[in-house]
Every structure is written in structure tokens, then in C-alpha cells.
Design a protein around this motif. Sequence first.
Motif, PDB file in Angstrom:
ATOM      1  N   TYR A   1       0.861  -1.184   0.000  1.00  0.00           N
ATOM      2  CA  TYR A   1       0.000   0.000   0.000  1.00  0.00           C
ATOM      3  C   TYR A   1       0.893   1.228   0.000  1.00  0.00           C
ATOM      4  CZ  TYR A   1      -3.033   3.710   1.795  1.00  0.00           C
ATOM      5  OH  TYR A   1      -3.706   4.887   1.979  1.00  0.00           O
TER       6      TYR A   1
ATOM      7  N   SER B   1      -7.959  -0.094  -6.460  1.00  0.00           N
ATOM      8  CA  SER B   1      -7.731   0.248  -5.051  1.00  0.00           C
ATOM      9  C   SER B   1      -7.560   1.734  -4.757  1.00  0.00           C
ATOM     10  CB  SER B   1      -6.467  -0.482  -4.563  1.00  0.00           C
ATOM     11  OG  SER B   1      -5.320  -0.038  -5.284  1.00  0.00           O
TER      12      SER B   1
ATOM     13  N   ILE C   1      -2.960   0.395  -3.950  1.00  0.00           N
ATOM     14  CA  ILE C   1      -2.240  -0.876  -3.849  1.00  0.00           C
ATOM     15  C   ILE C   1      -1.472  -1.102  -5.141  1.00  0.00           C
ATOM     16  CG2 ILE C   1      -2.506  -3.382  -3.651  1.00  0.00           C
ATOM     17  CD1 ILE C   1      -3.056  -1.966  -1.068  1.00  0.00           C
TER      18      ILE C   1
END
Length: 659
Positions: free
Chosen positions: A36, A64, A214
Motif C-alpha cells: 500500500y 484500489s 495498492i
Amino acid sequence: MRTGWLLIIGMCMAAALAQGDLPVSRVVLYRSGVGYIERTGTVNGNARIQLSLREPQMNDILKSLVLVDFDGGRIEPVQYTTRDPLNRVLSSYAINIADNPSRAELLKRLRGVPVEVFTQSAIKGTVLSVEERTVRDEKSGQTRTEPLLHLLTGEGITTIALSEVSRFRVLDERLQKELENALLALASGLDTNRKVLELAFTGRGQRRVLIGYITEMPLWKMSYRLVIPREGKPLLQGWAIVENTTDEDWENVQITVVSGKPVSFIQNLYEPIYIKRPEYRPRLDVGIMPEIPQAALEADLMKTGAAPAPEAMPRAAGRPLALGEAREAMEESLEPMAEGQAAGALFEYRVQTPVSIRRQQSAMLPVINQTIEAEPVSLYNPRRNAQHPLFGVRLTNSTNLTLMEGPVTVYYDDSYGGDALMDTVEPKGVRIITYALDTDVEVSVDAGGIIREVLTTRIVRGVLEQRTKLLRTTRYTLRNRGTQPRTVLVEQPYDGEWTLLQPSAEERTRDFYRFKRVLAANQTDAFEVREERVVSETYALLTADMDSLQLVLRNARPSEAMRKAIQEIIERRRQIALLQSEVQREQQKIASIERDQERIRQNMAQLDRASDLYKQYVQKLTQQEREIEQARERIERLQKQIADAQQALSDYIQGLNIE
């Protein structure tokens, strides 16, 4: 007045920022192949931020991406260039070059298009067709295929061999532009290195914003050092190994490494996806076409026997490192950079001090530096080494951290002990790690045979039921030829169908029992592991193999009534078998006669009916027919006897009930 208007226009225009203006501020690495990335910073007024990304990152980004404007701003739609499949893009142009057409094929696709062809002179015309003609070489006499271009010109149809054409151009400006655009699309399809994602924030004044997403990242790894001194508690140090494989430096970034494996997958969100729709065709009236040590399952570990003191730890030869005396200084000289805490189903090490790692560089971050409980043991498993156990320690995770799996380098006092592998250990968890061969201890194994003992035998409605107890014994002999005591854990495979009788196991893993033996110096010890299993066997008395029934009579020690009943059944089945053998003999006799008759009939076909031999054959056939008829009558009688005997046997068996 003009200055005021310029100021207003400047405030309304969106400020374009590069990704460097919003640098990476936080990185969280996982064990599922992703990380992340979080960027934070400030924007002023309306701002557009461009992220330059590798194309393989796009699917994870689109899945994401998180955008936050903390101070009242608004997030506008994210813009990026769609990547349609290249073949589909190329096929959308008027001139399709997706399949890398040859010059002849390209001219075929330009039928009806005005072109200018250059040979020794320039010829303008409209492409009529391209054909292939077989020509013969006058010098070599060989034939070859040559494409010919037919042009419709003001003077009529002109035929030109393509081998004489040096170049040509499309005179239709629209089609020429289409061809150029198709080539540009083809070139852009080859550039998969960088893609731009444009983010827009609208609002007034300076505001704090966050971008999180991500992306694929290498797995972070953990490695340990276990220092066992002669006195005092062992010291465990853990280092997290992280890699910055991105295209930018991480400057003063907060790094968190997370154990566990969150679910992560890739979905194609970047490339447009088209479904194939069914095609409806109206009906027409036309013609028809054609080994790491396993964790114990129990919590009450090492229940019996005194364990050797840590100073009895066996030493493996190695280069002196003087770590034993320096253990306390070693502990004080390293300050862990991370705090551990549970994160749902995961466990994370959050590095408190910001870290800087240059692009395409790696770093080792100290995250664990604590004393730990470690008891020396020798672990014997014949599958790993048939003669000697392995040195090891039983670790109890007395920290409040989850210890992730990784390699462990063991130092004992002032020497290198060996390397080990450790599974993930939860707080309060216990694991055994092994790091060297214990050649002072020798183990021999004698696997005895299986003893059978019949428990019960009974006959119920034609079925013989027998319960048998199987007993197996494995004998272990342990010899400690060293000058130090040993605590040896002997592993024996666990089989759920067998019940352990003796001795009690110290613990059980998923696949093994562990038996603990404490050996003094120069001591020999032996013990037996006894297991039993009760099996039930059934025999259908009407169809069971007679050898099995005979075996039951020999081993089961049946009652007199049962013995007589089984003998009666065996005798009756033997009589039935004799009758069936007689039937087979008669059937074989008939088959032999019929083969002989076939031979005689073939010979008779070659003879004069008035000859003596022909008449002898007729008599022979007549006699054989009588023999066949007699054999068939005997078979019929035998089959009747067999049916009666089988029915009588079935009635007899069904009436048996003997305990």
C-alpha cells in the motif's frame, strides 16, 4: 483592471502538479505480493496531479485508488487513457494493418482507391485488383509466382509487376490519414512502460490531500539471530528486509510490514472488455450450405522429566565470535525501530522512525530485540536421519509479538551453532527449531511385527462377523556417548486408526507423536511404543473364499457349534464345486466333439457320397450326436443337483445364528 482579471483567471485555472509534489509518505508491505503506497501533501485551489505509472500497475490502481481532500475540497473524476486491445484498435481503421500485411495484400485492401505507383516513371490510377501469376524464368527454366497490380488509368487498364514498383502512395487524403493513424496506434501499443493517471482536486485555498493505492511489491522477509549464552536468557533479534522496487526514492517514509496473507488478486480493469453477443440471423428461404518441525497440538508441553540447564546446551564447532560474553551489550546496542500490534487477522510491525530507501535499493530494519525462552532439545525423526537426532531448541514466544516465519542463525556462547527455519509463532506459542546434527546421540529402531488377537466371532443370517485386535510394537534404543546430558524428543508417525497404549506421548503434532527421554552422559536407554487397532471383518458364508473360512477356523478358536457349522458349510460348498467341475468337463467334451464334427463335415464335402469313407463319416457323426445328447442330459441332471444343493446350503446358512 487588467491585473485583476488576470488574477481571477489565475485562481480559476487548475494548477498542474507532478507526483513529486505529493511524495510517498507511508508504505505498508504485505506477504501477498502487494504493498500500500500513500502520498500526502497540500494543494492550492484547483489542482491536477499527474501520476506516472507502469502499465502493469494500472489494474491494481483502478481497483484500489483512494483519494481524500481533508479541508472541504472535492474530488473530480479521474482521467486516464483507455487501452483498447491493439488488434481491435487497428481493425477499426479503414485500412487494417493488424496482421502485418504484405505489399500485395495491402494493395488488395486498397481496391477502388486512387494511388500513385512509382516504377521508372510515375503512374496514377485506381487499384482494380492484384493477382498472382506463374511465370517461367527463361535462363533457369524454373517457375515462380509473381504478383501483378492492375490499375485503371485514363488510358485504360495498366498491369504492373510489383517487383518493378519501388514505392507507391495513397492519393485519397482521408485514407492516407487513416493509414498514418493506424501506424501511430501500432507504435503506441508497443509503449507499455509509462502511463499517466490525472487526478483533479477542486476547492479554495491550501488543503491537505491524500492519495493511496495498492501496487505489486516483492514480499518482505524476516531473518533472526538467536544468541544463547552460558548464563542468562537467550536473545532473539529480528530484522525485516524490505525492497524499494519503485521508480522513485523513499524519503523519510513511515514503513509498516504486515505478517499474514490478505486475499489479493488482479482484475483486468484497465483494458476495455467486450463480450461476444449472439448473432441473430432471420430465416431465409435459400438453399442449404455444408520438512520444518511441526507445532504441537496440545498446550501442556514438556510435562515430565527435568530438562537440562541452558549451560548443558551442546556446542557445534565454529569460528569464535565472542557473542556469549557480549550478549547484554548486544541487546543494548540495538534499538528496535518497530512496534507490533494486531491488525484484524494480521499482525503488523509499524516502524516508528521514518526511513529513507533509494529507488531499486533494499534495507534491513531491526524490529525485534528481546530475550526469549529457549530450552535445548535433540529431535529424532528417522525420516530426516535414521541414526542421529538433530540439535534444536524449543522456543517459547514470551514476547507480545507475532514472530513471522524466516531463517534463524543460532549462536551458542562464542560459536556459530547453525542455521534453522522457523514457522510463524504467535505470542505464547511454542516451536522447535533444529540447526545441527547431534552425532553424540545414536538411535536405533526395531519395528516389530503385528500380533493379531481375535476378540469375537459370530454368525448372523449368513454372515460371519469377526472382530480382531491388532497390536504393533516399535522399540527405540538411545545411546548418549557424549559428556553432556541430552533431552531427546523421539517422533513417531501418528495414524488416527491406531490407539496409543504406552508410553504417554509428551505431545502430538499434526503427523507425529513425540516421546521425551532424558539421557545422562554415557547413558543408554530403551523404550517401546505399543499401539493397538480393532478391526471388524465380515465374510458372506455363501460366497466367501474357502481359504478365508479355513483361516477363521484356525485363528478364531470358535465354539464347537460354530466350528461344526463352518465345516459343514465348507463341505457342502466343496460338493457343489465338484458338481460344477463335472458340468465343465461335460461342456468341454461337447465342445471337443463339435470341433471334430466340423472337421469331418469339411472332409465329407470333398468325397463322393457313394464312397466307403463317406459312409464311415456318416456313422461317426451319428455316434457323436448320441454322445452329445447324453452329455447334455448329464449336464441337465448336474445343474439340477447344483441348484438343489445351493438352495439347501442357502437355507442352512440363513438359519444359522451362533454367537
